[in-house]
Design a protein around this motif. Structure first.
Motif, mmCIF file in Angstrom:
data_model
loop_
_atom_site.group_PDB
_atom_site.id
_atom_site.type_symbol
_atom_site.label_atom_id
_atom_site.label_comp_id
_atom_site.label_asym_id
_atom_site.label_seq_id
_atom_site.Cartn_x
_atom_site.Cartn_y
_atom_site.Cartn_z
ATOM 1 N N GLN A 260 -24.287 -67.464 -102.019
ATOM 2 C CA GLN A 260 -25.204 -66.646 -101.221
ATOM 3 C C GLN A 260 -24.560 -65.314 -100.823
ATOM 4 N N GLN A 261 -23.230 -65.243 -100.839
ATOM 5 C CA GLN A 261 -22.536 -64.017 -100.462
ATOM 6 C C GLN A 261 -22.429 -63.038 -101.631
ATOM 7 N N LEU A 262 -22.755 -63.481 -102.839
ATOM 8 C CA LEU A 262 -22.627 -62.638 -104.018
ATOM 9 C C LEU A 262 -23.975 -62.077 -104.446
ATOM 10 N N SER A 263 -23.958 -60.911 -105.027
ATOM 11 C CA SER A 263 -25.188 -60.341 -105.574
ATOM 12 C C SER A 263 -25.481 -61.015 -106.912
ATOM 13 N N ASN A 264 -26.728 -60.909 -107.368
ATOM 14 C CA ASN A 264 -27.089 -61.458 -108.674
ATOM 15 C C ASN A 264 -26.223 -60.854 -109.770
ATOM 16 N N LYS A 265 -25.949 -59.559 -109.663
ATOM 17 C CA LYS A 265 -25.123 -58.887 -110.668
ATOM 18 C C LYS A 265 -23.712 -59.466 -110.675
ATOM 19 N N GLN A 266 -23.126 -59.704 -109.489
ATOM 20 C CA GLN A 266 -21.787 -60.275 -109.427
ATOM 21 C C GLN A 266 -21.748 -61.666 -110.059
ATOM 22 N N ILE A 267 -22.758 -62.468 -109.795
ATOM 23 C CA ILE A 267 -22.825 -63.819 -110.364
ATOM 24 C C ILE A 267 -22.947 -63.746 -111.880
ATOM 25 N N LEU A 268 -23.861 -62.901 -112.366
ATOM 26 C CA LEU A 268 -24.054 -62.770 -113.816
ATOM 27 C C LEU A 268 -22.803 -62.209 -114.489
ATOM 28 N N ASP A 269 -22.127 -61.247 -113.853
ATOM 29 C CA ASP A 269 -20.891 -60.700 -114.416
ATOM 30 C C ASP A 269 -19.820 -61.796 -114.533
ATOM 31 N N VAL B 183 -34.005 -63.505 -112.399
ATOM 32 C CA VAL B 183 -33.441 -62.606 -111.394
ATOM 33 C C VAL B 183 -34.590 -61.885 -110.713
ATOM 34 N N ASN B 184 -34.662 -62.023 -109.392
ATOM 35 C CA ASN B 184 -35.692 -61.360 -108.591
ATOM 36 C C ASN B 184 -37.102 -61.604 -109.130
ATOM 37 N N GLY B 185 -37.383 -62.828 -109.527
ATOM 38 C CA GLY B 185 -38.737 -63.184 -109.967
ATOM 39 C C GLY B 185 -39.043 -62.847 -111.408
#
Length: 99
Positions: free
Chosen positions: A53-62, A81-83
């Protein structure tokens, strides 16, 4: 154990757990002795590990991309991602939930 020393057969995880219990030793110690783990890898997890929850979607995907670089285990998996459903072989599509 004779087979392990001759590289004839690797022990299964169940056998390693039984060896640890037999010698009243931590499983990590048995993994190190069997060569499946190094002393450097035997470190406790950091109590300050980040939650997803502390990470952005981009950070997780990276991070996923970094960990799977060179993996050719099958076709790419679409990611929501975002719907929007992002597929490597097509444009993003809106995600519709049935719930």
């Amino acid at each position: 154990m004779r087979q392990w020393t001759r590289i004839a057969r690797s022990p299964t995880p169940q056998v390693l757990r039984r060896v640890a219990a037999l010698f009243d030793a931590p499983v990590q110690e048995v993994l190190i002795a069997a060569g499946f783990m190094t002393e450097d890898e035997n470190v406790p997890l950091s109590p300050t590990r980040m939650s997803l929850q502390q990470l952005s979607n981009k950070q997780i995907l990276d991070e996923i991309r970094r960990r799977t670089a060179g993996d050719t285990g099958g076709p790419p998996i679409p990611v929501r991602v975002n719907g929007f459903l992002h597929s490597p072989d097509g444009p993003p599509t809106a995600f519709v939930s049935n719930s």
